[in-house]
Design a protein around this motif. Sequence first.
Motif, short mmCIF file in Angstrom:
data_model
loop_
_atom_site.label_atom_id
_atom_site.label_comp_id
_atom_site.label_asym_id
_atom_site.label_seq_id
_atom_site.Cartn_x
_atom_site.Cartn_y
_atom_site.Cartn_z
N ASN A 41 60.25 52.36 44.09
CA ASN A 41 59.79 53.75 43.94
C ASN A 41 60.19 54.54 45.18
O ASN A 41 59.68 54.26 46.27
N GLU A 44 57.24 56.19 47.22
CA GLU A 44 56.44 55.23 47.99
C GLU A 44 57.21 54.75 49.22
O GLU A 44 56.62 54.60 50.29
N TYR A 45 58.50 54.49 49.03
CA TYR A 45 59.32 54.00 50.16
C TYR A 45 59.43 55.07 51.25
O TYR A 45 59.24 54.78 52.43
N PHE A 47 57.44 57.55 51.81
CA PHE A 47 56.14 57.77 52.44
C PHE A 47 55.91 56.71 53.53
O PHE A 47 55.48 57.03 54.64
N LYS A 48 56.23 55.48 53.19
CA LYS A 48 56.06 54.39 54.15
C LYS A 48 57.00 54.57 55.34
O LYS A 48 56.64 54.31 56.50
N THR A 327 57.14 46.09 53.64
CA THR A 327 56.43 46.25 52.37
C THR A 327 57.36 46.04 51.18
O THR A 327 57.00 45.40 50.20
#
Length: 369
Positions: A41, A44-45, A47-48, A327
């Motif tokens: 995603n 999500e990546y 954001f991390k 992650t």
Amino acid sequence: MRVHIVKRDDCPLLKKILLIVGAVALALVLGGLVLLAMGVNPLEYYFKMFTMGMVGNKIAYKAAENYLKILVPLILTALGLSLAFKMRFWNIGGEGQFIVGAIAAAAVAFQAGPVLPTPVVLLLMCLAAMLAAGLLGLFVAALKVKFGTNETLLTLMLNYIALYFLTFLGETKADWNFFLSAESARPTFASFTSIVSFPRIMLGKFGLNICVLITLALGVLVYVYLKRTKQGYEIAVVGDSMGTARYAGMKVSTIVLRTVFLSACLIGLAAAFKVGTAGILSASITDDVGWTGIIVAWLAKLSTVGIFLVSALIGVLQYGSTAAAATFASVDSSFADMLQGVILFLVLAADFFTRFRVVIAKKEVERHG
């Protein structure tokens, strides 16, 4: 039909900013497509990556400290390279100058650390690193001034000489080689953390390395040097036209030698900060900062303020991708290198369209009876 490339008279600042922001956004979209293809995603990546894994992390202060360890050498290296680039002296030797600076700083730490006060040792480490790197840059500049040699080729080759010298030090067990650990059976670089290290200002649990504050001060000094001093004006004139500089009575050779020496000195100082913070030499001590610094300098268009901003972004990409890789196991941390390359390509393309425009003209065909 003919296609002409016409130079723009002027491009509004707002339009330049929008084009550059759009180029970065497009790069992120392309990176997102790659992530989707890998089953990750993108939101999500990213954001991390952009939060560097600090959100919800009980030891987020450690992430901030590690991020600054990447940021400081990158800023100083890019600042040093920008000085030479403004003069159209293509110093591609950031890697080599960084390495010799790191070796010189580590040598002072090992030899002077046990006998001199820590502040004196730290100062000597910085001076030794600056001198070693500065002399390497000055050597190339002197050949350029005297014989008209190609500085791009020379600085590039010296990178590998410095790298192989560092490798030699790291692999040669001998009585004279104080860089290696005497306790280790195999060649291993020794740590000098217990002997000397740069102090930190504690803000709660977060430790602000003094190198960060020095880097900020140096950024201000470089800006003033370029914008408010005679020497900075001379750099701009030589970069614009050596012929004009000579006609104005400027000593071009002296300006080149002085500026390249200063350029390499800043890179050497970055190395002293890096090795003095890490407390150990390593075969990968540069973390490719000499190459990344070139990208930063060009993305910032050699602007001192821009270098700080672009370095912050590139630092987030580099450190944040490492945090994200913890992650998302399917995405290697080298994804940041690819994304960095795409950003560079698209920003350069955007820069092209701020300075030129493409005009399509129809060719009239005359028929004669």
